[in-house]
Design a protein around this motif. Structure first.
Motif: not given
Length: 129
Positions: A83-89
């Motif tokens: 999970t990259p820090r910019d993944c909006f989930h």
């Protein structure tokens, strides 16, 4: 920032449905946390202050994305979820689910989205104006 060992707390805020059991939390360096997801999810899509590698140990979850990408199912596997820090989930547990997560250093802020309102947060879940 201080190093904390063997602490238990909510992960993602008190209404997230996720309990974290941190083996170590050192926000400048890394964290190792065992996560217990209650069935269901918090309502907010969110990014993270850190990148993370997560191994699902027991249970099943669905990962939904704010940009309407196809949801992804996750279950126990030797293959980790990145999970990259910019993944909006958001994660929706289909049942009580356990995972272990290895997290990298924290950035200063991350975001949550509720009812189409995006809020920027910093350490301690303080809202950044």
């Amino acid at each position: 920032m201080k190093i904390e060992l063997f602490k238990r707390s909510h992960d993602g805020g008190p209404n997230s449905g996720v309990t974290g059991y941190w083996l170590i939390e050192w926000k400048l360096g890394f964290s190792i946390v065992i996560l217990r997801f209650s069935k269901g999810s918090r309502e907010a899509f969110h990014s993270h202050a850190f990148n993370a590698w997560t191994w699902w140990i027991k249970g099943r979850v669905m990962e939904y994305f704010a940009d309407d990408r196809t949801p992804l199912p996750w279950r126990p596997s030797l293959k980790p979820k990145f999970t990259p820090r910019d993944c909006f989930h958001k994660i929706v547990a289909q049942e009580v689910t356990w995972a272990i997560s290895f997290r990298g250093p924290w950035m200063e802020t991350w975001q949550e989205k509720k009812l189409d309102k995006v809020t920027t947060l910093t350490h301690g879940r303080v809202i950044v104006e």
